[in-house]
Design an enzyme around this catalytic site. Structure first.
Site, PDB file in Angstrom:
ATOM      1  CG  HIS A   1      -0.333  -0.356   2.502  1.00 14.45           C
ATOM      2  ND1 HIS A   1       0.295   0.596   3.281  1.00 14.45           N
ATOM      3  CD2 HIS A   1      -0.188  -1.531   3.155  1.00 14.45           C
ATOM      4  CE1 HIS A   1       0.786  -0.013   4.358  1.00 14.45           C
ATOM      5  NE2 HIS A   1       0.512  -1.292   4.314  1.00 14.45           N
TER       6      HIS A   1
ATOM      7  CG  HIS B   1       0.185   8.556   1.544  1.00 14.40           C
ATOM      8  ND1 HIS B   1      -0.604   7.520   1.964  1.00 14.40           N
ATOM      9  CD2 HIS B   1       1.022   8.837   2.588  1.00 14.40           C
ATOM     10  CE1 HIS B   1      -0.279   7.190   3.212  1.00 14.40           C
ATOM     11  NE2 HIS B   1       0.713   7.970   3.607  1.00 14.40           N
TER      12      HIS B   1
ATOM     13  CD  GLU C   1      -2.601   9.720   3.481  1.00 13.31           C
ATOM     14  OE1 GLU C   1      -1.852   9.668   4.469  1.00 13.31           O
ATOM     15  OE2 GLU C   1      -3.478   8.871   3.247  1.00 13.31           O
TER      16      GLU C   1
ATOM     17  CB  THR D   1      -3.475   8.581   6.940  1.00  8.99           C
ATOM     18  OG1 THR D   1      -2.314   7.970   6.351  1.00  8.99           O
ATOM     19  CG2 THR D   1      -3.138   9.930   7.537  1.00  8.99           C
ATOM     20  CB  THR D   2      -2.950   3.190   6.661  1.00 10.42           C
ATOM     21  OG1 THR D   2      -1.935   2.852   7.629  1.00 10.42           O
ATOM     22  CG2 THR D   2      -2.367   4.077   5.586  1.00 10.42           C
TER      23      THR D   2
ATOM     24  CG  HIS E   1       3.081  10.858   5.697  1.00 13.37           C
ATOM     25  ND1 HIS E   1       1.926  10.115   5.510  1.00 13.37           N
ATOM     26  CD2 HIS E   1       2.725  12.154   5.497  1.00 13.37           C
ATOM     27  CE1 HIS E   1       0.931  10.923   5.220  1.00 13.37           C
ATOM     28  NE2 HIS E   1       1.389  12.183   5.208  1.00 13.37           N
TER      29      HIS E   1
ATOM     30  CG  HIS F   1       4.895   6.019   4.447  1.00 12.93           C
ATOM     31  ND1 HIS F   1       5.114   6.192   5.805  1.00 12.93           N
ATOM     32  CD2 HIS F   1       3.673   6.548   4.196  1.00 12.93           C
ATOM     33  CE1 HIS F   1       4.060   6.776   6.337  1.00 12.93           C
ATOM     34  NE2 HIS F   1       3.172   7.017   5.381  1.00 12.93           N
TER      35      HIS F   1
HETATM   36  C1  LIG Z   1       1.291  -1.445  15.566  1.00 10.21           C
HETATM   37  C2  LIG Z   1       1.565  -1.362  14.074  1.00 10.21           C
HETATM   38  C3  LIG Z   1       1.127  -0.024  13.562  1.00 10.21           C
HETATM   39  C4  LIG Z   1       1.740   0.247  12.189  1.00 10.21           C
HETATM   40  C5  LIG Z   1       1.390   1.655  11.775  1.00 10.21           C
HETATM   41  C6  LIG Z   1       2.180   2.030  10.547  1.00 10.21           C
HETATM   42  C7  LIG Z   1       1.826   3.395  10.047  1.00 10.21           C
HETATM   43  C8  LIG Z   1       2.745   4.440  10.193  1.00 10.21           C
HETATM   44  C9  LIG Z   1       2.452   5.709   9.684  1.00 10.21           C
HETATM   45  C10 LIG Z   1       1.239   5.931   9.026  1.00 10.21           C
HETATM   46  S1  LIG Z   1       0.871   7.528   8.374  1.00 10.21           S
HETATM   47  N1  LIG Z   1       0.361   7.396   6.873  1.00 10.21           N
HETATM   48  O1  LIG Z   1      -0.228   8.036   9.197  1.00 10.21           O
HETATM   49  O2  LIG Z   1       2.084   8.311   8.430  1.00 10.21           O
HETATM   50  C11 LIG Z   1       0.312   4.910   8.872  1.00 10.21           C
HETATM   51  C12 LIG Z   1       0.610   3.625   9.394  1.00 10.21           C
HETATM   52 ZN   LIG Z   2       1.514   8.105   5.465  1.00 16.93          ZN
END
Ligand SMILES: CCCCCCc1ccc(S(N)(=O)=O)cc1
Ligand SMILES: [Zn+2]
Length: 258
Positions: A63, A94, A104, A200-201, A117, A92
């Site tokens: 993803h 988006h 986002e 956000t995921t 991010h 990472h």
């Molecule tokens: C206990 C495992 C949790 C993994 C969470 C991984 C994750 C990190 C950052 C973001 S983001 N897009 O909000 O930066 C989304 C998901």
């Molecule tokens: Zn993210």
């Protein structure tokens, strides 16, 4: 339910079934509406100290595409709205399938073609996973940078050059040890929006101090096209891996700039 994703049958509208917090009052991303933010003169610049990595991976997790050094690499974030030191975990992206969508967060309803991010975790926790589950908005600090199409981004080139090697979900490559992550960041981390939000995921945990920079970074059209060649778990283009904005409810968005 099929594993979560961004398609019609497993996208953001479905996530609440496995993660009821999806309908919580501190969800991310949001639309950053300049007429509703409040300048906070107490917000200082942030300081990110990123040290070179010996063994870091760049991977396609189905993803997103993600840069992940081995744990405990000693890179730290302090200052700004943060009361303590945060450890770097990963960065990472988006992005969209065209230049009119992909970020986002939005600014007065405007989407950028992509968003980067940088994820950090509160160092008073024993690990990243503990920080996610620590309760309250100080578990993680995520720096958000909008990407817009313009000049080639030399600092991101070592990463965008690796994208063809992680085209398929579940693949990863080792990142050359001379990769300089610090060079991606602007020289001064000054003008930003900050608010309490969530991942956000899934699992969408409400554990994030969000810090979104006003000034976008530039990437070339070719670098944007590299992202758009990435394939997701269903063999489709990964572009569109962004969650739409969530209600602000009674949260305040503060800015470090007037
Ligand atoms: C206990 C495992 C949790 C993994 C969470 C991984 C994750 C990190 C950052 C973001 S983001 N897009 O909000 O930066 C989304 C998901
Ligand atoms: Zn993210």
């Amino acid at each position: 339910m099929a594993p979560w994703g961004y398609e019609k049958d497993n996208g953001p509208a479905h996530w609440h079934k496995d993660c009821p917090i999806a309908n919580g009052k501190n969800q991310s991303p949001i639309d950053l509406i300049n007429g509703e933010v409040k300048y906070d003169s107490g917000l200082k610049p942030l300081t990110a100290k990123y040290v070179p990595f010996s063994d870091a991976k760049f991977l396609n997790n189905g993803h997103s595409v993600q840069f992940q050094p081995s744990a405990g690499n000693g890179s730290e974030l302090t200052g700004g709205p943060l009361a303590v030191k945060y450890n770097f975990e990963q960065f990472h992206f988006h992005w969209g399938n065209n230049d009119t969508e992909g970020s986002e967060h939005r600014v007065d309803g405007k989407m950028y073609p992509a968003e980067l991010h940088f994820v950090h975790w509160n160092s008073t926790n024993p690990s990243f996973k503990d920080a996610v589950g620590s309760g309250g908005p100080n578990g993680l600090a995520v720096l958000g940078f909008f990407l817009k199409v313009g000049a080639e981004n030399a600092a991101l080139k070592p990463i965008t050059d690796l994208i063809p090697k992680v085209k398929d979900a579940g693949t990863s490559v080792t990142v050359p040890s001379n990769f300089d992550m610090q060079a991606i960041l602007p020289a001064t981390l000054t003008d930003y929006y900050t608010y309490d939000g969530s991942l956000t995921t899934p699992p969408l945990a409400e554990c994030v101090k969000w810090i979104v920079f006003k000034q976008p970074l530039e990437v070339s059209a070719a670098q944007m096209e590299a992202f758009r060649s990435v394939i997701n778990r269903d063999g489709k283009p990964m572009g569109g891996n962004y969650r739409p904005p969530c209600p602000l409810h009674d949260r305040a968005v503060k800015t470090s700039f007037k």
